[in-house]
Design a protein around this motif. Structure first.
Motif, PDB file in Angstrom:
ATOM      1  N   MET A  43       1.210  -2.270 -11.774  1.00 35.70           N
ATOM      2  CA  MET A  43       0.770  -3.637 -11.526  1.00 35.70           C
ATOM      3  C   MET A  43       1.677  -4.650 -12.203  1.00 35.70           C
ATOM      4  SD  MET A  43      -3.346  -3.284 -11.537  1.00 35.70           S
ATOM      5  CE  MET A  43      -4.185  -2.440 -10.168  1.00 35.70           C
ATOM      6  N   GLY A  44       2.862  -4.207 -12.616  1.00 38.82           N
ATOM      7  CA  GLY A  44       3.859  -5.152 -13.103  1.00 38.82           C
ATOM      8  C   GLY A  44       4.505  -5.862 -11.926  1.00 38.82           C
ATOM      9  N   ASP A  45       5.472  -6.750 -12.231  1.00 42.73           N
ATOM     10  CA  ASP A  45       6.101  -7.538 -11.162  1.00 42.73           C
ATOM     11  C   ASP A  45       7.306  -6.842 -10.545  1.00 42.73           C
ATOM     12  OD1 ASP A  45       4.309  -9.639 -11.474  1.00 42.73           O
ATOM     13  OD2 ASP A  45       5.475 -10.484 -13.131  1.00 42.73           O
ATOM     14  N   GLY A  46       7.926  -5.904 -11.266  1.00 40.69           N
ATOM     15  CA  GLY A  46       9.145  -5.273 -10.742  1.00 40.69           C
ATOM     16  C   GLY A  46       9.646  -4.214 -11.694  1.00 40.69           C
ATOM     17  N   GLY A  47      10.974  -3.990 -11.657  1.00 45.23           N
ATOM     18  CA  GLY A  47      11.574  -3.027 -12.563  1.00 45.23           C
ATOM     19  C   GLY A  47      11.476  -1.600 -12.066  1.00 45.23           C
ATOM     20  N   ARG A  48      11.783  -0.678 -12.991  1.00 44.47           N
ATOM     21  CA  ARG A  48      11.879   0.732 -12.612  1.00 44.47           C
ATOM     22  C   ARG A  48      10.582   1.309 -12.035  1.00 44.47           C
ATOM     23  NH1 ARG A  48      14.138   2.959 -16.973  1.00 44.47           N
ATOM     24  NH2 ARG A  48      16.192   3.289 -16.060  1.00 44.47           N
ATOM     25  N   LEU A  50       8.169   0.149 -10.174  1.00 45.33           N
ATOM     26  CA  LEU A  50       7.947  -0.164  -8.757  1.00 45.33           C
ATOM     27  C   LEU A  50       9.081   0.382  -7.896  1.00 45.33           C
ATOM     28  CD1 LEU A  50       6.384  -3.743  -8.810  1.00 45.33           C
ATOM     29  CD2 LEU A  50       5.296  -1.511  -9.000  1.00 45.33           C
ATOM     30  N   ALA A  51      10.313   0.370  -8.427  1.00 46.72           N
ATOM     31  CA  ALA A  51      11.446   0.906  -7.657  1.00 46.72           C
ATOM     32  C   ALA A  51      11.255   2.403  -7.418  1.00 46.72           C
ATOM     33  CB  ALA A  51      12.756   0.637  -8.402  1.00 46.72           C
ATOM     34  N   GLN A  52      10.839   3.120  -8.458  1.00 47.62           N
ATOM     35  CA  GLN A  52      10.601   4.562  -8.288  1.00 47.62           C
ATOM     36  C   GLN A  52       9.467   4.806  -7.298  1.00 47.62           C
ATOM     37  OE1 GLN A  52       9.933   6.514 -12.051  1.00 47.62           O
ATOM     38  NE2 GLN A  52      12.130   6.697 -12.484  1.00 47.62           N
ATOM     39  N   LEU A  53       8.400   4.025  -7.443  1.00 52.75           N
ATOM     40  CA  LEU A  53       7.246   4.234  -6.561  1.00 52.75           C
ATOM     41  C   LEU A  53       7.608   3.969  -5.101  1.00 52.75           C
ATOM     42  CD1 LEU A  53       4.295   4.881  -6.119  1.00 52.75           C
ATOM     43  CD2 LEU A  53       3.723   2.528  -6.785  1.00 52.75           C
ATOM     44  N   ARG A  54       8.388   2.903  -4.854  1.00 49.81           N
ATOM     45  CA  ARG A  54       8.809   2.620  -3.474  1.00 49.81           C
ATOM     46  C   ARG A  54       9.585   3.801  -2.903  1.00 49.81           C
ATOM     47  NH1 ARG A  54       9.479  -2.773  -5.128  1.00 49.81           N
ATOM     48  NH2 ARG A  54      11.563  -2.304  -5.932  1.00 49.81           N
ATOM     49  N   HIS A  55      10.489   4.342  -3.716  1.00 50.36           N
ATOM     50  CA  HIS A  55      11.316   5.450  -3.250  1.00 50.36           C
ATOM     51  C   HIS A  55      10.469   6.702  -3.010  1.00 50.36           C
ATOM     52  CE1 HIS A  55      15.153   8.058  -3.816  1.00 50.36           C
ATOM     53  NE2 HIS A  55      14.945   7.763  -2.558  1.00 50.36           N
ATOM     54  N   LEU A  56       9.590   7.007  -3.947  1.00 51.18           N
ATOM     55  CA  LEU A  56       8.735   8.196  -3.803  1.00 51.18           C
ATOM     56  C   LEU A  56       7.817   8.081  -2.588  1.00 51.18           C
ATOM     57  CD1 LEU A  56       7.815   8.714  -7.569  1.00 51.18           C
ATOM     58  CD2 LEU A  56       9.241  10.247  -6.177  1.00 51.18           C
ATOM     59  N   SER A  57       7.353   6.851  -2.321  1.00 48.70           N
ATOM     60  CA  SER A  57       6.389   6.679  -1.227  1.00 48.70           C
ATOM     61  C   SER A  57       7.057   6.869   0.135  1.00 48.70           C
ATOM     62  CB  SER A  57       5.712   5.308  -1.311  1.00 48.70           C
ATOM     63  OG  SER A  57       6.622   4.290  -0.962  1.00 48.70           O
ATOM     64  N   GLU A  58       8.404   6.803   0.167  1.00 47.68           N
ATOM     65  CA  GLU A  58       9.102   7.091   1.437  1.00 47.68           C
ATOM     66  C   GLU A  58       9.150   8.594   1.699  1.00 47.68           C
ATOM     67  OE1 GLU A  58      12.837   5.226   0.691  1.00 47.68           O
ATOM     68  OE2 GLU A  58      11.962   3.212   0.746  1.00 47.68           O
ATOM     69  N   ARG A  59       8.942   9.399   0.654  1.00 46.18           N
ATOM     70  CA  ARG A  59       9.078  10.853   0.802  1.00 46.18           C
ATOM     71  C   ARG A  59       7.773  11.621   0.698  1.00 46.18           C
ATOM     72  NH1 ARG A  59      14.260  13.206  -1.924  1.00 46.18           N
ATOM     73  NH2 ARG A  59      15.806  11.630  -1.407  1.00 46.18           N
ATOM     74  N   PHE A  60       6.789  11.037  -0.002  1.00 50.71           N
ATOM     75  CA  PHE A  60       5.545  11.778  -0.270  1.00 50.71           C
ATOM     76  C   PHE A  60       4.326  10.924   0.042  1.00 50.71           C
ATOM     77  CE2 PHE A  60       8.759  13.267  -3.266  1.00 50.71           C
ATOM     78  CZ  PHE A  60       8.682  14.642  -3.119  1.00 50.71           C
ATOM     79  N   PRO A  61       3.255  11.568   0.525  1.00 52.18           N
ATOM     80  CA  PRO A  61       1.978  10.853   0.548  1.00 52.18           C
ATOM     81  C   PRO A  61       1.585  10.513  -0.904  1.00 52.18           C
ATOM     82  CG  PRO A  61       1.853  12.887   1.848  1.00 52.18           C
ATOM     83  CD  PRO A  61       3.142  12.937   1.066  1.00 52.18           C
TER      84      PRO A  61
ATOM     85  N   GLN B 188      19.845  -3.784 -15.007  1.00 51.87           N
ATOM     86  CA  GLN B 188      19.204  -3.111 -13.880  1.00 51.87           C
ATOM     87  C   GLN B 188      17.754  -2.791 -14.232  1.00 51.87           C
ATOM     88  OE1 GLN B 188      20.528   0.688 -12.443  1.00 51.87           O
ATOM     89  NE2 GLN B 188      19.767   0.288 -10.381  1.00 51.87           N
ATOM     90  N   PHE B 189      17.501  -1.623 -14.821  1.00 47.63           N
ATOM     91  CA  PHE B 189      16.121  -1.257 -15.119  1.00 47.63           C
ATOM     92  C   PHE B 189      15.810  -1.210 -16.612  1.00 47.63           C
ATOM     93  CE2 PHE B 189      16.297   1.138 -10.906  1.00 47.63           C
ATOM     94  CZ  PHE B 189      15.649   0.124 -10.221  1.00 47.63           C
ATOM     95  N   ASP B 190      16.845  -1.033 -17.444  1.00 40.83           N
ATOM     96  CA  ASP B 190      16.611  -0.882 -18.874  1.00 40.83           C
ATOM     97  C   ASP B 190      16.941  -2.162 -19.623  1.00 40.83           C
ATOM     98  OD1 ASP B 190      15.782   1.898 -18.991  1.00 40.83           O
ATOM     99  OD2 ASP B 190      17.808   2.349 -18.281  1.00 40.83           O
TER     100      ASP B 190
END
Lengths: 283, 243
Positions: A43-48, A50-61, B188-190
């Motif tokens: 529930m943050g605004d951005g950063g790692r 959300l970036a990881q979650l976006r990427h994972l959600s393209e590959r996994f339910p 970037q992220f860190d």
């Protein structure tokens, strides 16, 4: 009423996602077929995150599991928090959303723990009203999870299984059956875990949880199991999973390991045990 | 059972266990209620340890843990977003007598809070490094810049960056006495922690508030090396728009 929901979770093993496993999951997630996240961590605004979650959600339910709504709270639900959930579920469009039959907020203090409820008619009315509000706000069906119990309430008027069955029937929500919680609660309260499964509304189960627990004792020396999510799933809980799947049929099965998180191969091996248990009921 | 009474007894081990809470044989529960007391205290204390690793280094594990026990009872989280828990730590430290001899601790707590905020801050694409050079010399001092949401300045009357470094690495030089600020960027992220002289800190604050480069230069005064500051901000992808 909520028929525009995305495809449900597959009846495969899943794991609670930990950022330290990101690279291993991207390289080879087998036998894990889906991932669960704690809503509040995204529930943050951005950063790692959300970036990881976006990427994972393209590959996994993805299953979104909330730990902060306080559905059993005496106070009204936190509208700001509901709005944050709606935003997350809106862009992520996850396969599932679940929360707990518990409370965690009082007088604006969030206690970061899942606190217990007496099973009374008043509690039932309140929980149903809150589940209705969540489902209407989010525009989708939710799953409600059975808690782990350490104590009993003199005021309780019905069993937990009857309580959950009534919530599912009145609100149309599904249930998340945590088999480790069943084992922990039954041991702590001196009841039968198999009888709990027999009485559970298995038709409504959309997901099963498994996790590790610690063993302690109360002041009279009676066993007191603590739901720690800090180690491998105990053997009697695997046996109870087999007992459950034989009644419910194949369901999505999640391994929760939130403390002293192991390296990926250890977690993947736990998911492999869940895959075997699922294979057995498919054969 | 009212939840208010449950919460009061949870946070205060001296209070009796609420009525109507039982063991399986119907006797009043004690140790079983303590499971919840322990879960809440350990859960919040662990969250503070994760949030303030540098404070913990400076104070030692045992003292930090004891202090966390005081903090979490005085300031339980006010939202389920644990990523923000601990926001009152600087104010708490300013008034907590056992650390009165360490007046820089509140500023260290501010840095740790800012680092978490930077980690979760919104993403923003930086300007091209050549964009600043392309501005006509006579327009440069009237230019304003938007800084990335992750960028933060923590001003201090202490040698904050030197204290910060030494907390992470006991072999780092002993901090002097000259005041020093900290700049946080997130290329970037860190998030990255940089030392910032007071003049550069004032200038960066002015830029963050939307004032012009000329105003930032005036704010910094003679001690400011504006070129060095701008190249730091550019290399850290900290500037996201010029207007």
């Amino acid at each position: 009423m909520f028929d525009h929901s995305p495809a449900p979770l597959p009846a495969l093993p899943g794991v609670g996602y930990k950022p330290q496993h990101y690279s291993a999951i991207i390289a080879d997630a087998a036998p894990v077929g889906w991932l669960e996240i704690h809503a509040e961590n995204y529930m943050g605004d951005g950063g790692r995150p959300l970036a990881q979650l976006r990427h994972l959600s393209e590959r996994f339910p993805i299953s979104v599991h909330g730990v902060g709504l306080s559905i059993g709270g005496e106070a009204a639900l936190d509208r700001d928090h509901l709005a944050r959930l709606k935003h997350l579920l809106g862009w992520l469009s996850p396969a599932s959303f679940s929360e707990h039959l518990a409370w965690s907020t009082h007088d604006s203090a969030f206690l970061n723990d899942l606190l217990p409820l007496p099973y009374t008619r008043a509690t039932l009315d309140r929980v149903c009203a809150h589940v209705d509000q969540v489902q209407e706000t989010l525009g989708r069906r939710m799953l409600l999870e059975n808690p782990s119990s350490y104590l009993a309430f003199a005021a309780s008027e019905m069993s937990e299984t009857d309580f959950l069955r009534a919530v599912a029937a009145r609100t149309g929500c599904g249930l998340l059956l945590d088999v480790n919680n069943v084992f922990v609660s039954a041991t702590n309260l001196g009841t039968s875990p198999q009888a709990y499964i027999d009485a559970f509304a298995c038709d409504a189960v959309g997901e099963i949880h498994l996790g590790g627990h610690e063993a302690d004792a109360d002041e009279a020396g009676r066993p007191l199991l603590i739901d720690s999510h800090g180690r491998a799933v105990a053997d009697p809980v695997w046996a109870l999973l087999a007992y459950t799947l034989a009644r419910s049929g194949p369901r999505p099965v999640l391994i929760e390991w939130d403390n002293d998180v192991p390296d990926w191969p250890v977690l993947a091996a736990e998911a492999g045990r869940a895959a075997d248990a699922l294979a057995l009921v498919r054969s | 059972m009212r939840q208010a009474g449950f919460v009061a007894a949870l946070l205060d081990p001296a209070q009796a266990v609420p009525q109507g809470i039982q063991n399986p044989d119907g006797s009043p529960a004690q140790k079983r209620f303590d499971v919840y007391r322990n879960n809440v205290a350990v859960g919040l204390s662990d969250a503070l340890e994760v949030a303030f690793p540098v404070l913990r280094n400076l104070l030692g594990d045992a003292f930090f843990r004891a202090m966390a026990g005081v903090y979490l009872r005085r300031f339980p989280p006010s939202s389920p977003l644990m990523m923000h828990y601990g926001a009152q730590m600087p104010a708490f430290l300013r008034r907590f007598a056992p650390v009165a001899h360490l007046p820089y601790l509140p500023d260290v707590a501010l840095v740790e809070i800012a680092l978490r905020a930077a980690y979760h801050a919104a993403d923003a694409a930086p300007i091209d490094a050549t964009a600043l050079a392309a501005i006509a010399p006579d327009a440069l001092m009237g230019t304003r810049m938007r800084l990335a949401p992750a960028v933060q300045v923590i001003a201090s009357s202490h040698p904050l960056h030197a204290i910060w470094r030494r907390a992470a690495d006991p072999a780092a030089p002993q901090p002097g006495v000259a005041p020093e600020a900290i700049l946080i960027t997130r290329p970037q992220f860190d998030p990255v922690v940089h030392p910032l002289a007071p003049a550069a800190a004032r200038a960066t604050q002015a830029l963050a508030e939307g004032r012009t480069l000329g105003e930032a230069l005036a704010e910094g005064g003679d001690a400011l090396d504006l070129g060095a500051l701008l190249s730091l901000l550019l290399s850290q992808r900290a500037i996201i728009a010029l207007t």
